[in-house]
Design an enzyme around this catalytic site. Structure first.
Site, PDB file in Angstrom:
ATOM      1  CD  GLU B  11      -2.435   1.933   1.057  1.00  0.00           C
ATOM      2  OE1 GLU B  11      -2.110   2.947   0.409  1.00  0.00           O
ATOM      3  OE2 GLU B  11      -3.608   1.495   1.130  1.00  0.00           O
ATOM      4  CB  ALA B  13      -0.913   5.209   2.651  1.00  0.00           C
ATOM      5  CB  SER B  14       2.013   0.928   4.113  1.00  0.00           C
ATOM      6  OG  SER B  14       2.996   0.062   4.620  1.00  0.00           O
ATOM      7  CB  THR B  15       5.931   3.716   7.346  1.00  0.00           C
ATOM      8  OG1 THR B  15       5.204   2.877   8.249  1.00  0.00           O
ATOM      9  CG2 THR B  15       5.456   5.142   7.500  1.00  0.00           C
ATOM     10  CB  SER B  17       4.465  -0.634   1.859  1.00  0.00           C
ATOM     11  OG  SER B  17       3.425  -1.447   2.356  1.00  0.00           O
TER      12      SER B  17
END
Lengths: 199, 199
Positions: B11, B13-15, B17
């Site tokens: 995703e 928005a995911s740190t 990731s």
């Protein structure tokens, strides 16, 4: 020259605390880090987050994953995993006894016995008989069971839990090295490494 | 003989990731594992869990820890971390464009550009200009931006997100190897290892 130090915050009901508790002594010894074992209760900390049970029960997908993840990791470490019923277990009595046991030379062995009874053999760790057997296997006096219920000792556990919350701890196991918090069995190596480099 | 395979669900928005996306290609290459990149949306999955934003915003202690943990890990990997405002970013446009970009030879580079714009430079990844710059740096055609908004492509992203939920995915990054789910940047090595042993 002082040896590096680390605090190990653990909850007896926690699966990942089990994985850490069984492996930590040898890894800490190899790293040359002195570890203070700090049993605490997740219940009051989860309650602040609005949870009245383990998040692994509240969030089903996360719970299913956790059990598989723990199973895979335990297999790698040569540990069995049985799901205790109920899960999570009530770890209050174990934590109170552990506080006193940890002031004795074989206190860590007591803690490991409790985790093995719970997750290795599926026993009920809120049952005083289970705790007695764990004391006996560690060669510790049965008097600890009664002493654990005195007000001073009960208060000490509340203080540890309050301290954990104040340190920003929100789950278990957690490792404190100076001002740094490391959360999770998968951060144990990082925490030991941090201790040896900055401790 | 076929090479081992793995699906990488991420995703934008995911740190965590971000940490995985920047490191995965070289690690997968070294392990000899073919990786299919699967952008998806956490929003609908979090909504089922009763969350209308990132759990790192809902649970303050967990959020504070996450940023410090990501900072420590990013430092180890030689990556910068800037907290984008707002956090989490809206990754919808980036995910739609990524689906088309990943059908092209330099699609992974586009995805990495988006993560670097967001967490390395603090840019707004819901801004089409940010996405255009990421396409340009990857040498991809600007037409992907408009094409990403067609119904077929929108539907494909919903299908991927539904598939993720069906596979038991509840967070990002997640790695799928056969029937096994691995969750978190800290499980990327385990997932690659599982793929080479069982893939």
């Amino acid at each position: 020259m002082t040896r590096p130090r680390m605090d190990f915050y653990f909850e007896f009901a926690s699966t990942y605390s089990y994985l850490s508790a069984l492996r930590l002594p040898s890894l800490a010894e190899a790293a040359g880090v002195d570890v203070r074992w700090r049993p605490f209760l997740l219940g009051p900390i989860f309650a602040v987050q609005g949870w009245n049970t383990s998040p692994f029960n509240i969030y089903a997908a996360k719970g299913r994953y956790m059990w598989r993840d723990v199973e895979r990791r335990a297999a790698r470490y040569g540990l069995d995993v049985i799901r205790p019923d109920p899960f999570p277990q009530n770890g209050l009595l174990a934590a109170r006894v552990a506080q006193l046991a940890l002031a004795q030379p074989r206190g860590i062995e007591f803690c490991q016995n409790v985790f093995l009874a719970e997750f290795g053999a599926g026993q009920d760790i809120s049952d005083p008989d289970t705790i007695k057997a764990c004391l006996a296997s560690a060669g510790l006096p049965m008097t600890l069971l009664a002493d654990a219920q005195n007000d001073t000792n009960k208060h000490a556990l509340r203080t540890t839990t309050d301290t954990a919350a104040r340190l920003g701890i929100f789950g278990a196991p957690s490792f404190i090295v100076g001002d740094e918090l490391f959360w999770g069995d998968d951060r144990m190596h990082d925490a030991l490494d941090w201790a040896t480099r900055h401790g």
